[in-house]
Motif scaffolding. Structure first.
Motif, PDB file in Angstrom:
ATOM      1  N   LEU A   1       0.834  -1.208   0.000  1.00 25.90           N
ATOM      2  CA  LEU A   1       0.000   0.000   0.000  1.00 25.90           C
ATOM      3  C   LEU A   1       0.863   1.251   0.000  1.00 25.90           C
ATOM      4  CD1 LEU A   1      -2.780  -0.950   2.580  1.00 25.90           C
ATOM      5  CD2 LEU A   1      -3.200  -0.272   0.210  1.00 25.90           C
ATOM      6  N   ASP A   2       1.848   1.284   0.889  1.00 27.68           N
ATOM      7  CA  ASP A   2       2.704   2.465   0.988  1.00 27.68           C
ATOM      8  C   ASP A   2       3.477   2.690  -0.315  1.00 27.68           C
ATOM      9  OD1 ASP A   2       1.789   2.941   3.490  1.00 27.68           O
ATOM     10  OD2 ASP A   2       3.619   2.350   4.548  1.00 27.68           O
ATOM     11  N   GLY A   3       4.011   1.603  -0.890  1.00 32.74           N
ATOM     12  CA  GLY A   3       4.719   1.699  -2.162  1.00 32.74           C
ATOM     13  C   GLY A   3       3.801   2.226  -3.259  1.00 32.74           C
ATOM     14  N   MET A   4       2.596   1.704  -3.273  1.00 39.63           N
ATOM     15  CA  MET A   4       1.609   2.136  -4.262  1.00 39.63           C
ATOM     16  C   MET A   4       1.274   3.619  -4.096  1.00 39.63           C
ATOM     17  SD  MET A   4      -2.180   0.496  -4.504  1.00 39.63           S
ATOM     18  CE  MET A   4      -2.815   1.413  -3.109  1.00 39.63           C
ATOM     19  N   PHE A   5       1.043   4.045  -2.845  1.00 37.65           N
ATOM     20  CA  PHE A   5       0.761   5.461  -2.601  1.00 37.65           C
ATOM     21  C   PHE A   5       1.929   6.318  -3.099  1.00 37.65           C
ATOM     22  CE2 PHE A   5      -1.987   4.135   1.248  1.00 37.65           C
ATOM     23  CZ  PHE A   5      -3.092   3.969   0.430  1.00 37.65           C
ATOM     24  N   ALA A   6       3.150   5.854  -2.834  1.00 34.43           N
ATOM     25  CA  ALA A   6       4.337   6.617  -3.227  1.00 34.43           C
ATOM     26  C   ALA A   6       4.406   6.780  -4.752  1.00 34.43           C
ATOM     27  CB  ALA A   6       5.600   5.934  -2.697  1.00 34.43           C
TER      28      ALA A   6
ATOM     29  N   PRO B   1       1.449  12.395  -1.085  1.00 29.75           N
ATOM     30  CA  PRO B   1       2.503  12.876  -0.183  1.00 29.75           C
ATOM     31  C   PRO B   1       2.606  11.990   1.065  1.00 29.75           C
ATOM     32  CG  PRO B   1       0.808  14.571  -0.593  1.00 29.75           C
ATOM     33  CD  PRO B   1       0.321  13.322  -1.214  1.00 29.75           C
ATOM     34  N   ASP B   2       3.833  11.778   1.532  1.00 25.26           N
ATOM     35  CA  ASP B   2       4.084  10.942   2.724  1.00 25.26           C
ATOM     36  C   ASP B   2       3.110  11.224   3.863  1.00 25.26           C
ATOM     37  OD1 ASP B   2       6.221   9.984   1.351  1.00 25.26           O
ATOM     38  OD2 ASP B   2       7.704  10.346   2.951  1.00 25.26           O
ATOM     39  N   SER B   3       2.872  12.501   4.133  1.00 32.40           N
ATOM     40  CA  SER B   3       2.061  12.898   5.290  1.00 32.40           C
ATOM     41  C   SER B   3       0.613  12.435   5.156  1.00 32.40           C
ATOM     42  CB  SER B   3       2.091  14.422   5.427  1.00 32.40           C
ATOM     43  OG  SER B   3       1.525  14.999   4.258  1.00 32.40           O
ATOM     44  N   LYS B   4       0.218  12.060   3.912  1.00 35.47           N
ATOM     45  CA  LYS B   4      -1.183  11.664   3.729  1.00 35.47           C
ATOM     46  C   LYS B   4      -1.385  10.150   3.637  1.00 35.47           C
ATOM     47  CE  LYS B   4      -3.048  15.945   2.004  1.00 35.47           C
ATOM     48  NZ  LYS B   4      -3.355  16.788   0.852  1.00 35.47           N
ATOM     49  N   PHE B   5      -0.296   9.365   3.780  1.00 41.16           N
ATOM     50  CA  PHE B   5      -0.411   7.908   3.643  1.00 41.16           C
ATOM     51  C   PHE B   5      -1.511   7.331   4.538  1.00 41.16           C
ATOM     52  CE2 PHE B   5       3.899   6.242   1.844  1.00 41.16           C
ATOM     53  CZ  PHE B   5       3.761   7.088   0.748  1.00 41.16           C
ATOM     54  N   ARG B   6      -1.452   7.696   5.852  1.00 39.36           N
ATOM     55  CA  ARG B   6      -2.378   7.060   6.810  1.00 39.36           C
ATOM     56  C   ARG B   6      -3.829   7.464   6.543  1.00 39.36           C
ATOM     57  NH1 ARG B   6       1.343   4.133   8.022  1.00 39.36           N
ATOM     58  NH2 ARG B   6       0.236   3.089   6.350  1.00 39.36           N
ATOM     59  N   THR B   7      -4.031   8.715   6.213  1.00 37.60           N
ATOM     60  CA  THR B   7      -5.421   9.155   6.014  1.00 37.60           C
ATOM     61  C   THR B   7      -5.985   8.619   4.697  1.00 37.60           C
ATOM     62  OG1 THR B   7      -6.911  11.050   6.014  1.00 37.60           O
ATOM     63  CG2 THR B   7      -4.748  11.427   5.069  1.00 37.60           C
TER      64      THR B   7
ATOM     65  N   ASP C   1      -3.087   1.998  13.154  1.00 41.82           N
ATOM     66  CA  ASP C   1      -1.786   2.575  12.799  1.00 41.82           C
ATOM     67  C   ASP C   1      -0.639   1.587  12.880  1.00 41.82           C
ATOM     68  OD1 ASP C   1      -2.867   4.993  12.314  1.00 41.82           O
ATOM     69  OD2 ASP C   1      -2.105   5.987  14.130  1.00 41.82           O
ATOM     70  N   TYR C   2      -0.784   0.560  13.735  1.00 42.69           N
ATOM     71  CA  TYR C   2       0.427  -0.184  14.106  1.00 42.69           C
ATOM     72  C   TYR C   2       0.875  -1.276  13.142  1.00 42.69           C
ATOM     73  CZ  TYR C   2      -3.230  -2.818  16.718  1.00 42.69           C
ATOM     74  OH  TYR C   2      -4.350  -3.492  17.097  1.00 42.69           O
ATOM     75  N   TYR C   3       0.083  -1.578  12.114  1.00 46.37           N
ATOM     76  CA  TYR C   3       0.499  -2.640  11.189  1.00 46.37           C
ATOM     77  C   TYR C   3       1.691  -2.211  10.333  1.00 46.37           C
ATOM     78  CZ  TYR C   3      -3.749  -5.167  12.395  1.00 46.37           C
ATOM     79  OH  TYR C   3      -4.726  -5.836  13.074  1.00 46.37           O
ATOM     80  N   THR C   4       2.597  -3.161  10.085  1.00 49.90           N
ATOM     81  CA  THR C   4       3.803  -2.838   9.322  1.00 49.90           C
ATOM     82  C   THR C   4       4.022  -3.761   8.124  1.00 49.90           C
ATOM     83  OG1 THR C   4       5.065  -4.279  10.797  1.00 49.90           O
ATOM     84  CG2 THR C   4       5.066  -1.921  11.317  1.00 49.90           C
ATOM     85  N   GLY C   5       3.304  -4.875   8.049  1.00 48.90           N
ATOM     86  CA  GLY C   5       3.538  -5.816   6.957  1.00 48.90           C
ATOM     87  C   GLY C   5       2.228  -6.373   6.447  1.00 48.90           C
ATOM     88  N   VAL C   6       2.149  -7.712   6.400  1.00 49.07           N
ATOM     89  CA  VAL C   6       0.948  -8.353   5.877  1.00 49.07           C
ATOM     90  C   VAL C   6      -0.256  -8.018   6.763  1.00 49.07           C
ATOM     91  CG1 VAL C   6       1.417 -10.493   7.148  1.00 49.07           C
ATOM     92  CG2 VAL C   6       0.058 -10.591   5.057  1.00 49.07           C
ATOM     93  N   ILE C   7      -1.393  -7.792   6.130  1.00 45.24           N
ATOM     94  CA  ILE C   7      -2.656  -7.568   6.849  1.00 45.24           C
ATOM     95  C   ILE C   7      -3.716  -8.463   6.233  1.00 45.24           C
ATOM     96  CG2 ILE C   7      -2.290  -5.215   7.720  1.00 45.24           C
ATOM     97  CD1 ILE C   7      -3.506  -4.111   5.197  1.00 45.24           C
ATOM     98  N   TYR C   8      -4.710  -8.837   7.017  1.00 45.44           N
ATOM     99  CA  TYR C   8      -5.756  -9.723   6.480  1.00 45.44           C
ATOM    100  C   TYR C   8      -7.072  -9.515   7.208  1.00 45.44           C
ATOM    101  CZ  TYR C   8      -2.831 -12.158   9.874  1.00 45.44           C
ATOM    102  OH  TYR C   8      -2.017 -12.453  10.945  1.00 45.44           O
ATOM    103  N   GLU C   9      -8.125  -9.934   6.551  1.00 42.71           N
ATOM    104  CA  GLU C   9      -9.464  -9.742   7.095  1.00 42.71           C
ATOM    105  C   GLU C   9     -10.354 -10.819   6.497  1.00 42.71           C
ATOM    106  OE1 GLU C   9     -10.967  -5.616   7.597  1.00 42.71           O
ATOM    107  OE2 GLU C   9     -12.522  -6.257   6.202  1.00 42.71           O
ATOM    108  N   ALA C  10     -11.069 -11.537   7.336  1.00 49.01           N
ATOM    109  CA  ALA C  10     -11.969 -12.591   6.843  1.00 49.01           C
ATOM    110  C   ALA C  10     -13.380 -12.044   6.751  1.00 49.01           C
ATOM    111  CB  ALA C  10     -11.931 -13.785   7.780  1.00 49.01           C
ATOM    112  N   VAL C  11     -14.031 -12.275   5.628  1.00 51.83           N
ATOM    113  CA  VAL C  11     -15.418 -11.834   5.467  1.00 51.83           C
ATOM    114  C   VAL C  11     -16.290 -13.046   5.159  1.00 51.83           C
ATOM    115  CG1 VAL C  11     -14.926  -9.466   4.743  1.00 51.83           C
ATOM    116  CG2 VAL C  11     -15.018 -11.266   3.030  1.00 51.83           C
ATOM    117  N   LEU C  12     -17.507 -13.021   5.689  1.00 49.29           N
ATOM    118  CA  LEU C  12     -18.468 -14.069   5.353  1.00 49.29           C
ATOM    119  C   LEU C  12     -19.095 -13.736   4.018  1.00 49.29           C
ATOM    120  CD1 LEU C  12     -20.348 -14.729   8.694  1.00 49.29           C
ATOM    121  CD2 LEU C  12     -18.387 -15.927   7.723  1.00 49.29           C
TER     122      LEU C  12
END
Lengths: 440, 440
Positions: free
Chosen positions: B148-153, B158-164, B260-271
């Motif tokens: 995600l961060d690479g894609m945003f870049a 802008p760096d400051s807007k990554f999280r939002t 905020d705290y995730y740094t690598g792989v993320i996942y979410e299970a949906v029904l």
């Protein structure tokens, strides 16, 4: 937590054996729900910050939330248990198992029933749990608020001082009668001769014969409340004999219990320092369970004041955790914190894929299994991990085993290794780790 | 609570199958511990009133307390689960299983290991639990914060807007791309062409082939972070195939996760709403489990900033409770709230003593037994109680039975009655109520 789970298992299985269902209530209650229920201890309640919305407090015990729950849901009849944490802004004393956040394990019977049958069951439950936990010999002190109040009345304590004199009497398990008397006279303004009369009563304890004796007491037997309490205690002792626990119970006139809401029989279990020397009084080392009857509390939460009689008990489980932990330490018994049955290991490099396939097969078959999260772990490190974690078996994959369609199964304790056909592995692991502790 | 216990049993037995130990942390943390960890949601934290002493807040999740616990105890290596309540000052939505106090069921692996092995196990655990619970078909979306961060870049955020911008992307499972784009451009001030470039990426999802494809993407593959993330995802898919769950996993570039705290792989299970019509996209009905890697969080609590890499998952158990409850209601299946095996009853009056003696014998033998708390209950009332509570057996005492040394054992369902010798009663009850559900 491993020790805690063992203790909880004993307690929960007893509560279920007595037909209780489990309920849960929120950790916070409306502040007003808790107000005026805990006497002098109310100052220990944790409040939440006012961030808008209702004013909330953390629960102080599980009894008041239970009564609130009964009134709110208009329940008149339930037998429930509740194991949860409660909160007190107190000075923690870790060695005595006293914390600001701690578990309570409560069992209560709510409903209008014939006298003393649920009360007797509560005492039976306390005895069953304390026996099962094997934490040493114990004694359950029993008294009745009505006997205390009757006694205060005939001794000449003014009505307004009943509760505060009750608090003083309650200290008799920790301090001498002289100190309690000084508090009654010096701090609480009781006449010395009134205190002395109380002293004559509260220093008595015994079995059903003491109940009979007090029923003959010319003054106490004239007091309606005391007479009711004594009559009920007599009936209670009959039932306790039928339930096989009368020898564990002591009628103790000094037992008062601090909380405001009790209305009838009250009880408290204390551990005895064992072994008691011959002729020596066994010394109490502290309360580990307590409870009593509170017939008025639910009515305080009902808009029409409808009463639901209740009787219950609470296990002081933090103290028990400390005792069980100390015992295990003394025995140098290592408690396993995991239940893993087998470690999936490899003897050579480049076998991560095979380990993943095998551990996945085992998980899918319900086997408790782990693998080290290394691409190429050394066999020695894998075996060491088993020793440290107490894992009894290792399933070792090697190139030869893969060719032969077998897995080398190693017992960590005996170091014996046998080749097991892969399709038989699950059954063999189950056979070797079948739990003799299972109570089905 | 009966439904909850069934769900917890499934979850806990899976966590134990994967070798986790259980830990517990206090319900409140120092206020400063929670500050700055939850992004825009920090306003939902409950604070305790300042009554002297430390400033405290109720925990918002179990991950931050876990990280604090690791740092405080200098642990660098643990696999633990934690099932407990967390607190959010939110607007409750009961029908969607959203409350201000709710359970989380967390499993985390902390330690420095070879890449993606623990991450793959976390996904395996999610799949095992969701399959065992039989709540319908599900899909696990996977992405990586570094992608995600690479894609945003490379898209020009802008760096400051990554999280939002991340927060906006995260809404794509609920609202259309058009709406998300409007938020990015209108509210968050992103150039429309930057938003469009993001849109081209985040609307893609697929399997390992999409990973391969993006590894060839001329721009993305030039970004160091994205390249690392894609490489790890490729490895992850290999492991997921070996663990037999690759078909449940979808690489989804729109998955962002709010925290905020995730740094690598993320996942979410949906029904998935089942059954999906042929050719129709299955419709997600909401997230029931989620997690990811957070390698920096523990370091935030260590005075020397020592990092402990962590990966974990959390089961959204309140949603699952709702689903299981609805399913049971639809099946008109009555869930028993107690486990009582037998009611000790009497056919005539004046048998309370005998009932107490028998029920006590049964309790002492480990049988789950009840009696009515009446001196002289009618037999009909006792049988009715069994019907209502689902108690399968009644042990009936009568005067003739007492003379003959037998107990009449009645099956509530079939109404059959047989005389059993008193000394055989315990065995007979155990035989008749042996639980086929036992998984030993």
């Amino acid at each position: 937590m491993a020790v805690r789970e063992k203790v909880f298992d004993v307690i929960i299985s007893c509560f279920k054996r007595h037909g209780a269902e489990v309920i849960d209530t929120p950790v916070f209650e409306l502040k007003e729900t808790l107000t005026g229920k805990y006497g002098e201890d109310s100052k220990l309640i944790y409040d939440l910050k006012d961030q808008g919305g209702e004013l909330l407090s953390l629960r102080y015990d599980l009894t008041v939330p239970f009564a609130r729950y009964l009134a709110m849901n208009k329940l008149t009849n339930i037998k429930r248990y509740h194991i949860a944490k409660v909160y007190r802004r107190d000075n923690p004393a870790m060695t005595r198992g006293r914390y600001r956040e701690f578990y309570q394990c409560d069992f209560d019977i709510a409903g209008q029933f014939d006298p003393m049958i649920p009360d007797a069951e509560c005492l039976k439950i306390m005895c069953e749990i304390l026996s099962s936990l094997q934490i040493g010999d114990f004694l359950v002190k029993v008294n009745d608020r009505r006997i205390l109040d009757g006694m205060f009345a005939i001794c000449g304590v003014p009505d307004s001082k009943f509760r505060t004199i009750c608090s003083s009497v309650d200290k008799l398990d920790k301090v001498s009668w002289e100190e309690v008397k000084n508090e009654m006279v010096g701090e609480k303004g009781l006449a010395p001769e009134v205190a002395d009369r109380i002293g004559d009563y509260v220093q008595q304890h015994g079995g059903v014969s003491l109940v009979e004796q007090l029923l003959q007491d010319p003054e106490l037997s004239q007091n309606k409340q005391a007479l009711e309490g004594l009559g009920d205690l007599k009936l209670l002792f009959e039932y306790l004999t039928l339930l096989g626990i009368a020898d564990k119970i002591s009628f103790d006139l000094s037992l008062a219990r601090g909380l405001d809401y009790y209305t009838g029989v009250i009880y408290e279990a204390v551990l005895l320092q064992s072994p008691a020397q011959a002729g020596e009084e066994p010394l109490g080392v502290g309360s580990v369970a307590a409870g009593g009857r509170y017939d008025g509390l639910v009515g305080m939460f009902d808009p029409k004041g409808r009463k639901v009689p209740c009787v219950g008990l609470s296990i002081g489980v933090e103290r028990i955790f400390s005792i069980v932990e100390q015992r295990l330490e003394a025995l140098e018994e290592k408690v396993r914190t995991t239940e893993t049955q087998v470690l999936v290991a490899s003897a050579q490099k480049k076998l991560l894929e095979e380990r993943l396939k095998l551990v996945s097969e085992l998980w899918d078959a319900g086997i408790k299994a782990e693998l080290l999260y290394k691409k190429n772990p050394k066999l020695l490190n894998q075996l060491q991990y088993c020793e440290e974690a107490g894992i009894p078996l290792v399933a070792i994959i090697g190139e030869q085993e893969l060719k032969d369609g077998v897995i080398k199964l190693r017992s960590v304790a005996s170091r014996e290794e046998v080749d097991i056909r892969r399709e038989d592995l699950v059954e063999e692991i189950k056979r070797r780790t079948s739990e003799p502790l299972c109570t089905c």
